[in-house]
Scaffold this motif. Sequence first.
Motif, short mmCIF file in Angstrom:
data_model
loop_
_atom_site.label_atom_id
_atom_site.label_comp_id
_atom_site.label_asym_id
_atom_site.label_seq_id
_atom_site.Cartn_x
_atom_site.Cartn_y
_atom_site.Cartn_z
N ILE A 102 -0.81 -12.59 -14.68
CA ILE A 102 -0.32 -11.43 -14.28
C ILE A 102 -1.25 -10.77 -13.16
CG2 ILE A 102 0.13 -8.89 -14.79
CD1 ILE A 102 0.28 -9.64 -17.71
N TYR A 103 -0.59 -10.46 -11.98
CA TYR A 103 -1.59 -9.86 -10.84
C TYR A 103 -1.43 -8.66 -10.88
CZ TYR A 103 -1.67 -14.82 -8.89
OH TYR A 103 -2.01 -16.15 -9.14
N THR A 104 -2.49 -7.64 -10.82
CA THR A 104 -2.62 -6.42 -10.29
C THR A 104 -3.16 -6.07 -9.27
OG1 THR A 104 -4.50 -6.22 -11.57
CG2 THR A 104 -2.48 -5.74 -12.65
N MET A 105 -2.80 -5.11 -8.58
CA MET A 105 -3.46 -4.63 -7.18
C MET A 105 -4.45 -3.52 -7.40
SD MET A 105 -1.45 -2.60 -4.04
CE MET A 105 -2.44 -1.52 -3.14
N ARG A 106 -5.51 -3.81 -6.68
CA ARG A 106 -6.83 -2.92 -6.72
C ARG A 106 -7.56 -3.14 -5.42
NH1 ARG A 106 -9.93 -2.07 -10.85
NH2 ARG A 106 -8.46 -3.33 -12.54
N ARG A 107 -8.82 -2.05 -5.12
CA ARG A 107 -9.38 -2.04 -3.95
C ARG A 107 -10.87 -2.23 -4.26
NH1 ARG A 107 -6.05 -0.24 -0.14
NH2 ARG A 107 -4.20 0.67 -0.76
N GLU A 112 0.67 -1.41 0.18
CA GLU A 112 -0.13 0.07 -0.04
C GLU A 112 0.80 1.24 -0.16
OE1 GLU A 112 -2.40 -0.25 3.07
OE2 GLU A 112 -3.91 -1.67 2.71
N ALA A 113 1.95 1.05 0.40
CA ALA A 113 3.00 2.22 0.46
C ALA A 113 3.39 2.61 -1.03
CB ALA A 113 4.16 2.02 1.39
N GLN A 114 3.34 1.75 -2.03
CA GLN A 114 3.72 1.88 -3.58
C GLN A 114 2.59 2.34 -4.25
OE1 GLN A 114 6.90 2.07 -4.38
NE2 GLN A 114 7.63 1.21 -2.26
N GLY A 115 2.53 3.73 -4.50
CA GLY A 115 1.48 4.32 -5.30
C GLY A 115 1.16 3.53 -6.47
N ARG A 116 2.46 3.11 -7.25
CA ARG A 116 2.05 2.79 -8.66
C ARG A 116 1.69 1.35 -8.52
NH1 ARG A 116 5.32 1.03 -13.14
NH2 ARG A 116 5.09 2.58 -14.89
N ASP A 117 1.71 0.80 -7.30
CA ASP A 117 1.14 -0.55 -7.33
C ASP A 117 -0.41 -0.73 -7.60
OD1 ASP A 117 3.49 -1.59 -6.84
OD2 ASP A 117 3.25 -2.11 -4.96
N ASP A 118 -1.09 0.49 -7.22
CA ASP A 118 -2.38 0.48 -7.03
C ASP A 118 -2.99 0.83 -8.60
OD1 ASP A 118 -5.16 0.52 -6.46
OD2 ASP A 118 -4.86 2.09 -4.85
N VAL A 119 -3.85 -0.06 -9.08
CA VAL A 119 -4.48 0.31 -10.47
C VAL A 119 -6.02 0.39 -10.19
CG1 VAL A 119 -2.89 -1.04 -11.77
CG2 VAL A 119 -4.97 -2.22 -10.80
N GLY A 157 1.41 4.44 -15.72
CA GLY A 157 1.59 2.87 -15.70
C GLY A 157 1.27 2.39 -14.25
N ALA A 158 1.71 1.19 -14.11
CA ALA A 158 1.40 0.34 -12.72
C ALA A 158 2.56 -0.70 -12.71
CB ALA A 158 0.18 -0.29 -12.97
N ASN A 159 2.54 -1.25 -11.54
CA ASN A 159 3.46 -2.24 -11.12
C ASN A 159 2.54 -3.55 -11.02
OD1 ASN A 159 5.47 -0.90 -10.76
ND2 ASN A 159 5.08 -0.53 -8.68
N VAL A 160 3.31 -4.88 -11.61
CA VAL A 160 2.65 -5.88 -11.58
C VAL A 160 3.33 -7.06 -10.85
CG1 VAL A 160 1.23 -5.44 -13.50
CG2 VAL A 160 3.44 -6.54 -13.69
N VAL A 161 2.93 -8.04 -10.62
CA VAL A 161 3.51 -9.34 -10.15
C VAL A 161 3.04 -10.24 -10.98
CG1 VAL A 161 3.54 -11.24 -8.12
CG2 VAL A 161 3.56 -8.67 -7.62
N VAL A 162 4.02 -11.36 -11.73
CA VAL A 162 3.80 -12.30 -12.67
C VAL A 162 4.10 -13.52 -11.91
CG1 VAL A 162 3.86 -10.64 -14.59
CG2 VAL A 162 6.06 -12.22 -13.56
N THR A 163 3.33 -14.54 -12.47
CA THR A 163 3.79 -16.08 -12.19
C THR A 163 5.02 -16.47 -12.86
OG1 THR A 163 2.29 -16.91 -13.63
CG2 THR A 163 1.46 -16.62 -11.48
N VAL A 205 3.55 -1.37 -17.87
CA VAL A 205 3.59 -1.93 -16.49
C VAL A 205 4.97 -2.45 -16.43
CG1 VAL A 205 0.94 -2.84 -16.49
CG2 VAL A 205 3.03 -4.25 -17.64
N THR A 206 5.33 -2.64 -15.05
CA THR A 206 6.60 -3.00 -14.65
C THR A 206 6.38 -4.10 -13.53
OG1 THR A 206 7.37 -0.73 -14.50
CG2 THR A 206 8.72 -2.20 -13.58
N ILE A 207 7.41 -5.16 -13.81
CA ILE A 207 7.37 -6.40 -13.17
C ILE A 207 8.13 -6.33 -11.81
CG2 ILE A 207 7.84 -8.68 -12.99
CD1 ILE A 207 7.83 -8.91 -15.89
N VAL A 208 7.21 -6.17 -10.72
CA VAL A 208 8.08 -5.91 -9.44
C VAL A 208 8.32 -7.09 -8.59
CG1 VAL A 208 7.46 -3.46 -9.13
CG2 VAL A 208 5.94 -5.19 -8.31
N GLY A 209 7.63 -8.19 -8.94
CA GLY A 209 7.68 -9.44 -8.31
C GLY A 209 7.25 -10.82 -9.19
#
Length: 838
Positions: free
Chosen positions: A654-659, A564-571, A592-598, A632-636
């Motif tokens: 691809i996993y993205t973060m939202r609320r 939650e501290a990384q604003g670019r994680d939130d889409v 843009g956004a950060n994503v986590v991929v498998t 998007v940028t892969i962060v994990g």
Amino acid sequence: MWRNYLTVGLRALTKNRVYAAINIVGLALGLAACVMILLYVRYEMTYDDWVPDADQVFQLQTNYKATAQGGEEMHLQVAAIAAGRALQKDYPDEVEKLVWVRGFAPIVIQDGQAGQIKELRMVDGNLFDILKMPFVRGSAASALPDSHSIALSETEAKKRFGNRDPIGQTLTIVDNMGDVDYKVTGVFKDWPKHSSFTADAVARFDLNTQFSDRPRDLTSWNNQQGWYYARLRSPKDAALINSRMDAWKKRNIPDEEVAGQKTNAGDVQDYRLVNIRDVHLGEAQRAPVTPGNDRFTVITFGVIALLILGIACVNFTNLTTARASQRAREVALRKVLGASRGQLLVQFLGESVLIAFVAMVLALAMVELLLPSFNAFLGSDIALHYVGRGGVILPLIGLVVLVGIVAGLYPAFYLARFEPAKILKANKSSADAQGSGRLRNILVVGQFAISIGLIICTAVIYSQTIYARTVDAGYRRDGLLQVGNLGYRGVDGRDQAVTEQIRRIPGVQAAARTQIAVDPDSNSITRVYFPGATQSVDLGDYSVEPGFFEAMGMKMLAGRAFSEAQGRDDVTTPPRSDPGREAALQALAQRGANVVVTMEAARRLGFKTAQDAIGKQFQGDMLPSEYGLLPVTIVGVVEDARFRSVREPLQPIIYTMRRNGFETIAVRFSGDPAAIRQQIETVWKRNIPQVPFQARFAQDIVREQYDREAARAQIFATFAALAVVIGCLGLFGLAAFTAERRTKEIGIRKVLGARTRDIVRLLVWQFTRPVIVANLIAWPVAWWVMRDWLNKFDTRIELTPTPFVVAGLIAFAIAIATVAAHAMRVARTNPIHALRYE
């Protein structure tokens, strides 16, 4: 003459009661198994035959082709709304009626109380013009006159209104358009169980109004949300339309330009009209209205039925030819008195048919007793009707005659060929006419080869089922609870507060909302474009909130999880109705956004290791087309998770973060599962009382995923055991007869010094030798069949020698146990009695 034949046949049976009982019981078991399996096969093969004019009713299906760019092959029963509209536009003369069907389990308000209809089908026309169900109130023609009408099943109407007349009553359905009132206009009979379509209620709605908040879904060819059912004017029109599908796609599916590349959904999609009777056993089993079955499996069970019946017939042939010498003098005397060979053939075939008839009567009694349990096990309503539509009396009569002739043909020829002069010669024992027994050995080999093959198949299926349930799925199944029903309008954004309160429950280690969960109902795919690559890659696209990977028990392989501290994680973007949505989408597209991929997604993108993918950038088709591609940028990189059955390919994600926009809460807990579930339900009802609470443990979900394989294994095991029992009955009879026939030989051997164990070894070896040969036949056949079956799974067990060796040893041990008692009894007989035998 016939009376004489009947009298002689009955006397032959009563004279040898043990062998007659073995013959009849063995044949009855085989016939009972055959009848039950063939009833099941007919039940599966006749799905939807009850539909009036079924040859004119079709389902529009979508097939996704496998592509070198990572797209998986998928056979879907659902189709895009745009596809159905284009079909009706281009073929108005062929398509008489076309209805789009959407299925879900909505919140229903009745008399101020919220409830749920388990299977509600929302339709944009009168579905009963196509699927003509009988009505108990109202009629099919007038059931759904307008977009605010609803028809209930007989059971649903009884549940909601009791003995009151439901016609004219109002039900309020909560959906994305708010609380909408529907008037009950009809009550139809409950949908038959052998139907590929089922419904507790059918409500009509206006398609354009329903999708007014997301109009893109009406024109998108990549969004399959429901089923299309069509009634054609002629069954031949389906072949005509299917033959023109390629030209139809080019004419209707528009090109799209993304990232400078021209794409067309038709390049990876095929459409076809499938007759409703072919849906249940068809190739398309994704997003079915009701679970389908595998045609190969159904045919396999039919083959097993015939094999088991064959084993029973082999028993009859074996025992009859083995005891042929006991009737040699009878045959010789009949021939001397003028009986022709044809008359003898008729006599012995008549006796075989008589035995088959008695066995069939006993078999039908078994079927009548076992059918309720069989139906309960399969969840079916298989019925045994002797007369009328679906009556089996004529097929059963035919089966009796066929079995009698097949089982008795060789023994009849064998008995009828005895020569009177040799049989009636002075001092000629009838035992001398017995033959070499080579045929009996061949038939025993065949019996045990089938039994061993079935045992091997049972072991492999069980092993694969256990493997599928226990294999590392990339997440921890134990201690995981999935709470659903977040997607209903009645939740009204309170799911975040519920999730936070769940996290504070003692024993809850983590909780997070997610769009993906174990055994998901939907499938979301996005196209991504990597800089420098000439082709796009199709990947799964799902949103989660922080804490999801912890809740699921998934391991990070490189990089980090969402924060939650990384604003670019939130889409997160506002809902469609929010006036600030457009500005938020524009801002997201720019930053843009950060994503986590498998790990599998990283491989599809060209990275050899997880660490190589960290920090790399690409573009994803994750936004409405007017906003372009999302940088998007892969962060994990997280380990692969198999949320679906192992029958389906592992999906790269691809996993993205939202609320917002979630459907499920994943809850990781420790302690008493029932107590945790009860506390979570209390939290739910305190916050969202108008929406029913729904929660399932992941282990239960996974077990249900493989119920079909488990049921198949149990059926295989049952019939494998039955095949062994029938085979052993025959072996028991042969052993008893052989021990009796070799009494004098055994007496002489004992007088000459043979020990009891020598005699036992001699007799046991005679009957276990065919079992060894049977293994050599069964092993390669079972290996070939099971290899093809296992290849249908994306991940599977290795086909090791263990089940083959174990099956062989089991058959060997059963054969020894079957004949050992006879061998021991004969070996211990006093040789004085043996030599006084005649």
